[in-house]
Design an enzyme around this catalytic site. Structure first.
Site, PDB file in Angstrom:
ATOM      1  N   PRO A  65      21.407  31.588  70.306  1.00 21.16           N
ATOM      2  CA  PRO A  65      19.807  31.374  70.049  1.00 21.16           C
ATOM      3  C   PRO A  65      19.691  32.625  69.304  1.00 21.16           C
ATOM      4  O   PRO A  65      20.285  33.786  69.718  1.00 21.16           O
ATOM      5  CB  PRO A  65      19.543  31.184  71.423  1.00 21.16           C
ATOM      6  CG  PRO A  65      20.680  31.795  72.539  1.00 21.16           C
ATOM      7  CD  PRO A  65      21.852  31.436  72.030  1.00 21.16           C
ATOM      8  N   HIS A  66      18.655  32.543  68.438  1.00 19.33           N
ATOM      9  CA  HIS A  66      18.283  33.907  67.598  1.00 19.33           C
ATOM     10  C   HIS A  66      16.955  33.505  67.396  1.00 19.33           C
ATOM     11  O   HIS A  66      16.472  32.454  67.199  1.00 19.33           O
ATOM     12  CB  HIS A  66      19.221  33.982  66.412  1.00 19.33           C
ATOM     13  CG  HIS A  66      19.297  32.720  65.893  1.00 19.33           C
ATOM     14  ND1 HIS A  66      20.370  31.770  66.087  1.00 19.33           N
ATOM     15  CD2 HIS A  66      18.820  32.226  64.579  1.00 19.33           C
ATOM     16  CE1 HIS A  66      20.320  30.857  64.996  1.00 19.33           C
ATOM     17  NE2 HIS A  66      19.131  31.159  63.957  1.00 19.33           N
ATOM     18  N   ALA A  67      16.236  34.787  67.183  1.00 18.59           N
ATOM     19  CA  ALA A  67      14.745  34.510  66.921  1.00 18.59           C
ATOM     20  C   ALA A  67      14.385  35.900  65.823  1.00 18.59           C
ATOM     21  O   ALA A  67      15.080  36.935  65.928  1.00 18.59           O
ATOM     22  CB  ALA A  67      13.948  34.502  68.126  1.00 18.59           C
TER      23      ALA A  67
END
Length: 154
Positions: A65-67
């Site tokens: 997951p990344h943001a």
């Protein structure tokens, strides 16, 4: 860029028990808050927003997951080894037990992509993943991640 510059030892946790993707994102964000001072609520929202575009479970029990977040100065990471694999809608439909989250500045551009490629390359290495699954000590997990093949960008 190498993994030791992205991942503080305090951002590595083992044997986390989560029952949902939402709870996982909350745990990742709380660790990112403790290790890097990120706004936990903003981090949760950003992870959920990115996940709504498509699942970040890349297969073989791994999720990335990344943001992107406002106010962040550089790309940072959080690693969790889950006690029980979590259904993550991964591309291979297998549950996830190794989670490496990245948080990048809103305007990070190519640095975010380089960091994502570096983490992806590391987490595709079967030997690295086997060592991660065989360890429960956060210091050992950090050492495996930062010393593993592919832990440095080309």
């Amino acid at each position: 860029m190498d993994l030791s510059s992205l991942l503080k030892p305090g951002a590595v946790k083992a044997l986390v028990n989560v029952t949902s993707k939402k709870r996982l994102f909350q745990d990742l964000s709380e660790i990112a808050h403790s290790a890097y001072g990120l706004d936990a609520a903003q981090a949760v929202d950003a992870l959920q927003e990115r996940e709504s575009l498509g699942p970040t479970g890349v297969g073989h029990g791994v999720a990335l997951p990344h943001a992107r977040l406002h106010g962040l100065k550089s790309v940072v990471g959080v690693f969790l080894r889950l006690e029980r694999p979590l259904d993550f809608d991964a591309v291979d439909r297998l549950p996830v037990d190794l989670v490496f989250a990245l948080f990048a500045p809103k305007d990070s551009g190519v640095d975010h992509l380089k960091a994502l490629a570096l983490v992806s390359r590391t987490m595709r290495n079967g030997e690295v993943c086997a060592k991660l699954r065989a360890n429960t000590d956060p210091a050992a997990l950090h050492a495996v991640l930062t010393a593993g093949p592919g832990a440095q960008a080309a």
